[in-house]
Design a protein around this motif. Structure first.
Motif, PDB file in Angstrom:
ATOM      1  N   ILE A 182      10.197   4.523   0.394  1.00 53.79           N
ATOM      2  CA  ILE A 182       9.891   5.058   1.714  1.00 53.79           C
ATOM      3  C   ILE A 182      10.668   4.333   2.805  1.00 53.79           C
ATOM      4  O   ILE A 182      11.293   4.951   3.668  1.00 53.79           O
ATOM      5  CB  ILE A 182       8.376   4.962   1.982  1.00 53.79           C
ATOM      6  N   ARG A 196      13.219   2.346   2.427  1.00 56.32           N
ATOM      7  CA  ARG A 196      14.608   2.066   2.053  1.00 56.32           C
ATOM      8  C   ARG A 196      14.851   0.565   1.886  1.00 56.32           C
ATOM      9  O   ARG A 196      15.971   0.077   2.061  1.00 56.32           O
ATOM     10  CB  ARG A 196      15.578   2.630   3.101  1.00 56.32           C
ATOM     11  N   ILE A 232      16.576  14.887   0.106  1.00 61.51           N
ATOM     12  CA  ILE A 232      15.132  14.721  -0.076  1.00 61.51           C
ATOM     13  C   ILE A 232      14.373  15.848   0.605  1.00 61.51           C
ATOM     14  O   ILE A 232      13.241  16.188   0.216  1.00 61.51           O
ATOM     15  CB  ILE A 232      14.665  13.347   0.474  1.00 61.51           C
ATOM     16  N   GLU A 255      -1.656  13.189   1.443  1.00 61.76           N
ATOM     17  CA  GLU A 255      -1.018  11.872   1.380  1.00 61.76           C
ATOM     18  C   GLU A 255       0.485  11.992   1.144  1.00 61.76           C
ATOM     19  O   GLU A 255       1.276  11.215   1.667  1.00 61.76           O
ATOM     20  CB  GLU A 255      -1.673  11.057   0.252  1.00 61.76           C
ATOM     21  N   ASP A 276       1.824   9.893   4.067  1.00 61.41           N
ATOM     22  CA  ASP A 276       2.142   8.514   3.683  1.00 61.41           C
ATOM     23  C   ASP A 276       3.485   8.357   2.994  1.00 61.41           C
ATOM     24  O   ASP A 276       3.981   7.235   2.856  1.00 61.41           O
ATOM     25  CB  ASP A 276       1.062   7.964   2.746  1.00 61.41           C
ATOM     26  N   MET A 277       4.050   9.459   2.509  1.00 62.32           N
ATOM     27  CA  MET A 277       5.332   9.320   1.815  1.00 62.32           C
ATOM     28  C   MET A 277       6.473   9.967   2.599  1.00 62.32           C
ATOM     29  O   MET A 277       7.364   9.294   3.114  1.00 62.32           O
ATOM     30  CB  MET A 277       5.252   9.914   0.406  1.00 62.32           C
ATOM     31  N   PHE A 278       6.459  11.299   2.683  1.00 63.34           N
ATOM     32  CA  PHE A 278       7.652  11.975   3.194  1.00 63.34           C
ATOM     33  C   PHE A 278       7.843  11.812   4.697  1.00 63.34           C
ATOM     34  O   PHE A 278       8.979  11.741   5.174  1.00 63.34           O
ATOM     35  CB  PHE A 278       7.615  13.449   2.812  1.00 63.34           C
ATOM     36  N   PRO A 329       7.046   9.126   6.780  1.00 63.47           N
ATOM     37  CA  PRO A 329       7.720   7.857   7.092  1.00 63.47           C
ATOM     38  C   PRO A 329       9.106   7.769   6.453  1.00 63.47           C
ATOM     39  O   PRO A 329      10.023   7.158   7.007  1.00 63.47           O
ATOM     40  CB  PRO A 329       6.770   6.791   6.535  1.00 63.47           C
ATOM     41  N   MET A 330       9.270   8.409   5.294  1.00 64.57           N
ATOM     42  CA  MET A 330      10.563   8.317   4.621  1.00 64.57           C
ATOM     43  C   MET A 330      11.640   9.035   5.420  1.00 64.57           C
ATOM     44  O   MET A 330      12.741   8.504   5.640  1.00 64.57           O
ATOM     45  CB  MET A 330      10.449   8.920   3.205  1.00 64.57           C
ATOM     46  N   GLY A 359      12.732   5.991   7.247  1.00 63.10           N
ATOM     47  CA  GLY A 359      13.565   5.578   6.115  1.00 63.10           C
ATOM     48  C   GLY A 359      15.002   6.023   6.277  1.00 63.10           C
ATOM     49  O   GLY A 359      15.917   5.213   6.444  1.00 63.10           O
ATOM     50  N   ILE A 360      15.220   7.338   6.271  1.00 63.13           N
ATOM     51  CA  ILE A 360      16.585   7.820   6.423  1.00 63.13           C
ATOM     52  C   ILE A 360      16.910   8.160   7.878  1.00 63.13           C
ATOM     53  O   ILE A 360      18.025   8.572   8.191  1.00 63.13           O
ATOM     54  CB  ILE A 360      16.883   9.041   5.517  1.00 63.13           C
ATOM     55  N   TYR A 406       4.739  -1.582  -9.164  1.00 62.80           N
ATOM     56  CA  TYR A 406       3.856  -0.483  -8.737  1.00 62.80           C
ATOM     57  C   TYR A 406       2.453  -1.001  -8.369  1.00 62.80           C
ATOM     58  O   TYR A 406       2.010  -2.004  -8.836  1.00 62.80           O
ATOM     59  CB  TYR A 406       3.751   0.548  -9.865  1.00 62.80           C
TER      60      TYR A 406
END
Lengths: 87, 743
Positions: free
Chosen positions: A58, A60, B118, B213, B217-219, B221-222, B226-227, B743
């Motif tokens: 997430i 990076r 993504i 979620e 919580d994932m995509f 913020p990513m 992130g990108i 994990y």
């Protein structure tokens, strides 16, 4: 036909990963190279703090474990001499 | 493997490489193939993880001087000399080995793709259970009230047409981070941002046992942090500011459920629908088209946000260009994504000019016999739509103007008369080559809207939206075809319903596209990281007996070898010579764009001062470089190159006042076309500011003594090889896990 399964007779060999003290120097080098990473201490502080799956995907963040692998790769490839028998 | 002009970083660690191929194809994500010396374990690095890879080149124009590279410059200076040529995630690997009597070869090739892919993994269903299925768009809340999904078919696209706002609150579908983002995303780019905000809002609802979620919580913020997808995206402000500010207040249908989020709110008209029809019809044009797109999407179970964006931009005739070499702006921002109208016929930016020393081969093919002399688009209103009446297949929309003029009855006729399908008049220029007709059906979207538009046009009293934009577009057409006002689709004497302008516009664009396909080009030359796919390109030939070419760049491939050999190959379409640019009008482009680009007075991109100055502005504000005016590259009469130069004073533009010519050398030529690209140093500082670690160069550890290392167990191997009872004692790990992650 039990007796014909192995022409030379006898049972299948037992499997073992145990270290054999009679290994040659090149065997020992290969064992070290395949099973261990070399991580220069000089850059240890520049690596990521951990390998958290969430943070790596997430945010990076880099995976420390992965970075150690790539450092070992770069170190080995850059500093080693490739022997003809390795191809 | 350590040629100093190029660097490869995998997960932030510089590694040696054998060769690299970077490919950027129009309307696709950039990809890279990186060949590395083989090593045990390399084939597992992409297993259940997407390692990050970045490739840099050393830039002697905006980066570092050759003296600095050998004078012991600081690490920061050295790093700032390396510019990004590709960033991505590893998605595939191949391991090859071959042995022959001549020798042996082995290598591992990693295949990487740009991380923006993504977006195709983000299924609409992750947003909320509310948007699953087309029918169930409401759900009870904990208090028993009902709530409607933001991604409702009735309102989502109307909200998208409102665009973004710098002042919107966080819970608004128009919310953006700050004023800078509002400026970059104004107009059409804001539409895809609104759809993203809508999915976020639905995801936050979390009603009952539903859990989003994956989105919250994932995509989210990513993509955002992130990108940095939105932070690095922009449109062209010169184009989009007019679209963003030229709005109308959305009026709901009679008896429609009231919705304060959309009713009477300022709503944009996308570029492709700016045909200056009545207000009621324009509403139907934009809203109906987008709502039908949403209805035609795959089910939310399988449809993705990336798919939605692609389909929407395609409908609006826009591109999203992903730069494998992002722009580094003076304010410190990075531009990696540009959402722009399709511009096959326009000035090239300076960074897309191939000067003579930059290429060593090129090829242009013109397939004249494959070029149609007319396109014929048949209306097919027999699909059983209510209120259509019996029009049958007798309605056709043809292009180009010369054919319409003949079919319409010449000077005494009008555009409306040209619609008759059974009129077989010959166009003026077809007398010299015969008739090659490209016959197609008008796209369904135009037919489906026809009934509604005709009704709305009448209902709205045919009220035109007259203003400076309309006047400029009307005049632009008259300039191209003087003396034929009855055939001007924007004119009142054309004899067509105002909504039919869209159909004629479509026909003209079809003709332009078919003409473009017949002329393809390619070129190969020195490594050139500055060129950009998705924009026009010039190839300058200094030989007076030859022609220089102008086209649209559809692909760029960089081949880099560890021994320093590198090259760049280009693919082009819509190729024409500079002489053709001077003599012929541009094929039809959107009338709003004609006006915006100051091409209304003269629709040619040769020797056109107003158009050139505007083009410099269009490109400078996004790419940091100006436009290339073909008349300033090469003397029209003698065919020789005009000395031009570029200095710190002229910044992103060229001037012919300098002593030059720098184009006599490869390095000088690259200096003339260079643009500022994001550097290794800038990316590292950005990572550190985000609380991440930076990059590790080979220089950082190359002199490490073997006694100053730590030995760590390889995680791709068994940590414990003890066996007992004929089996390995330590348990295996889950097949879906990565050995490099915790994990």
């Amino acid at each position: 036909m039990e007796g014909r399964r192995y022409p030379e007779g006898g049972s299948p060999p037992s499997l073992s990963f145990s270290t054999d003290s009679k290994k040659s120097p090149s065997d020992l080098i290969n064992e070290k190279r395949r099973n261990y990473f070399i991580v220069p201490n000089s850059v240890s502080g520049q690596l990521a703090p951990n390998s958290s799956a969430r943070d790596c995907f997430i945010k990076r963040q880099y995976s420390r474990s992965f970075q150690e692998f790539m450092l070992n790769y770069a170190y080995t490839v850059v500093t080693s001499k490739v022997l003809s028998g390795e191809v | 493997m350590l040629y100093e002009d190029y660097r490869v970083y995998i997960e932030g660690i510089q590694v040696p490489f054998n060769s690299i191929r970077i490919s950027n194809v129009y309307q696709q994500n950039p990809t890279a193939d990186i060949s590395l010396p083989p090593f045990s374990g390399l084939q597992e690095i992409g297993r259940n993880y997407q390692p990050k890879v970045e490739i840099f080149f050393r830039d002697y124009n905006y980066g570092i001087t050759p003296n600095e590279t050998i004078s012991g410059a600081t690490r920061a200076t050295q790093q700032d000399g390396y510019k990004l040529i590709f960033s991505g995630i590893i998605g595939a690997m191949s391991d090859t080995k071959s042995i022959s009597s001549n020798g042996a070869q082995q290598q591992i090739t990693l295949q990487a793709v740009h991380p923006s892919r993504i977006l195709s993994d983000i299924l609409i269903r992750y947003s909320s259970q509310l948007v699953q299925g087309a029918l169930n768009e409401t759900d009870p809340t904990a208090t028993g009230a009902t709530t409607t999904a933001e991604f409702s078919r009735e309102t989502a696209m109307i909200k998208a047409l409102q665009g973004i706002s710098a002042t919107a609150g966080e819970d608004s579908h128009q919310n953006v981070a700050d004023a800078a983002e509002a400026l970059r995303l104004q107009g059409t780019p804001g539409m895809i941002r609104v759809l993203w905000n809508i999915l976020k809002l639905d995801a936050r609802r979390n009603i009952g046992s539903n859990d989003s979620e994956a989105m919250t919580d994932m995509f989210t913020p990513m993509v955002e942090d992130g990108i940095k997808f939105w932070k690095r995206m922009t449109g062209h402000p010169t184009i989009e500011s007019g679209i963003a500010t030229s709005t109308y207040n959305f009026k709901p249908e009679e008896n429609a459920k009231a919705n304060p989020d959309v009713d009477n709110k300022p709503t944009m008209i996308p570029l492709t629908y700016k045909t200056f029809v009545g207000e009621a019809a324009q509403k139907e044009l934009s809203v109906a088209a987008l709502q039908s797109l949403q209805a035609g999407m795959p089910s939310p179970e399988v449809g993705s946000y990336g798919q939605l964006v692609t389909m929407m931009l395609d409908l609006l005739e826009y591109d999203m260009i992903t730069l494998n070499s992002p722009v580094s702006r003076a304010d410190g921002s990075i531009i990696e994504y540009i959402t722009k109208p399709r511009l096959p016929y326009y000035y090239a930016p300076i960074c897309n000019v191939l000067l003579p020393n930059m290429y060593y081969s090129f090829n242009v093919q013109s397939m004249y016999s494959a070029t149609p002399t007319r396109t014929v688009n048949l209306a097919n209103p027999t699909a059983g739509l209510a209120g259509m009446g019996q029009m049958g297949p007798s309605i056709t929309y043809t292009s180009p103007h010369s054919v319409r003029f003949a079919r319409g009855g010449g000077a005494s006729g009008n555009l409306g008369s040209s619609r008759s399908s059974y009129n077989n008049k010959v166009g003026k220029y077809e007398w010299g080559q015969g008739i090659r007709a490209q016959v197609t059906q008008l796209p369904t979207k135009y037919n489906l809207m026809r009934g509604y538009l005709e009704e709305k046009d009448t209902e709205g009293g045919g009220t035109e939206i007259i203003g400076a934009e309309y006047n400029a577009a009307y005049q632009a057409w008259n300039t191209m075809y003087p003396g034929n006002p009855n055939y001007n689709p924007l004119g009142t004497n054309s004899g067509i319903a105002s909504f039919e302008r869209l159909n004629f516009l479509y026909a003209d664009q079809e003709f332009a596209q078919e003409t473009a396909k017949a002329r393809q080009g390619s070129a190969t030359g020195v490594f050139n990281p500055y060129a950009i796919v998705g924009y026009p390109m010039d190839i300058v030939d200094p030989v007076p007996s030859r022609d220089s070419y102008h086209g649209f760049c559809t692909s760029i491939t960089h081949d880099i070898s560890a021994d320093g050999m590198s090259s760049t190959t280009y693919g082009l379409t819509s190729v024409s010579t500079f002489a053709e640019l001077a003599k012929f009008n541009l094929p039809a482009i959107n009338p709003y764009l004609m006006a915006t680009f100051d091409l209304a007075e003269d629709p040619r991109i040769y020797g056109n001062t107003a158009g050139y100055i505007k083009a410099c502005q269009v490109y400078q504000e996004v790419l940091g470089v100006g436009a290339a005016e073909p008349a300033l590259l090469q003397d029209y009469n003698t065919g020789t190159m005009i000395p031009f130069t570029r200095t710190a004073d002229t910044g992103g533009h060229w001037t012919t006042d300098g002593e030059g010519p720098f184009y006599d050398t490869v390095q000088g030529s690259l200096m003339l076309v260079a643009r500022n690209i994001t550097s290794l140093y800038e990316l590292e500082q950005e990572r550190i500011a985000d609380g991440q670690t930076g990059y590790v160069d080979i220089d950082d550890w190359i002199y490490t003594d073997l006694t100053d290392v730590e030995y760590k167990r390889n995680p791709t191997r068994l940590t414990d090889t003890t066996t007992e009872g004929g089996k390995i004692v330590s348990a295996g790990i889950d097949a879906e896990s990565s050995p490099f992650l915790e994990y």
